[in-house]
Enzyme design. Structure first.
Site, PDB file in Angstrom:
ATOM      1  N   GLY A  11       0.833  -1.198   0.000  1.00 29.71           N
ATOM      2  CA  GLY A  11       0.000   0.000   0.000  1.00 29.71           C
ATOM      3  C   GLY A  11       0.861   1.238   0.000  1.00 29.71           C
ATOM      4  O   GLY A  11       1.991   1.229  -0.476  1.00 29.71           O
ATOM      5  N   CYS A  12       0.347   2.294   0.582  1.00 25.66           N
ATOM      6  CA  CYS A  12       1.063   3.565   0.634  1.00 25.66           C
ATOM      7  C   CYS A  12       2.373   3.409   1.399  1.00 25.66           C
ATOM      8  O   CYS A  12       2.391   2.859   2.505  1.00 25.66           O
ATOM      9  CB  CYS A  12       0.188   4.610   1.314  1.00 25.66           C
ATOM     10  SG  CYS A  12       1.002   6.196   1.530  1.00 25.66           S
TER      11      CYS A  12
END
Length: 175
Positions: A11-12
């Site tokens: 993810g981020c």
């Protein structure tokens, strides 16, 4: 002292970076991009999903203090490895779950940990396991982002809960 490198996408990169900065034995954490076709991509280009890159963190760690297995066990508890090309509201191939192994030993360990994690999660693990790819450091403003912007909305509502979860689940691995 022989250091090792791990490259992980979950993810981020702000979320993953914030957690690993607190892990005992991890000596450096850097946000960046890998796994795409375009040399030297920018954040704006990666965000379109068109470059093929994943947002990743590159970790330097001391295997005498923390093993690669431990690095991966933390990884599988701080993101959802069952959602294809997304983490929460972050959607796109740049947010995929991916392990870029750096050696045959890391590949074998990752395969073993992934098989073990498959028994823990209710849905199939979709984490990619890939050989090393060209890595590009993210822009300076992405480095140590959570520590610099803890009250920013995304940090407060997305990053902070992952850090808190890590601290609770892995308190024995805190610096």
């Amino acid at each position: 002292m022989t250091m090792e490198t791990a490259v992980l996408g979950g993810g981020c990169f702000w979320c993953i970076e914030a957690v690993y900065l607190e892990v005992r034995g991890v000596t450096a954490v850097e946000s960046g991009y890998t796994g795409g076709q375009q040399p030297n991509p920018t954040y704006e280009q990666v965000c379109t999903g068109g470059t093929g890159h994943a947002e990743v963190v590159k970790l330097e760690f001391d295997p005498a203090v923390i093993s690669y297995r431990d690095i991966l066990e933390i990884f599988f508890t701080i993101h959802d490895p069952t959602t294809l090309n997304r983490q929460g509201n972050d959607v796109g191939t740049q947010y995929r779950s991916v392990i870029y192994y750096q050696s045959p030993e890391q590949e074998a360990t990752a395969r073993q940990v992934m098989a073990e994690m498959a028994a823990v999660w209710d849905a199939p693990i979709v984490t990619e396991l890939s050989p090393p790819q060209p890595y590009y450091r993210a822009e300076d403003y992405h480095q140590n982002y959570f520590a610099q912007h803890p009250l920013q909305g995304y940090c407060a509502f997305v990053v902070e809960p992952k850090v808190v979860k890590f601290r609770k689940m892995h308190s024995n691995r805190l610096k």
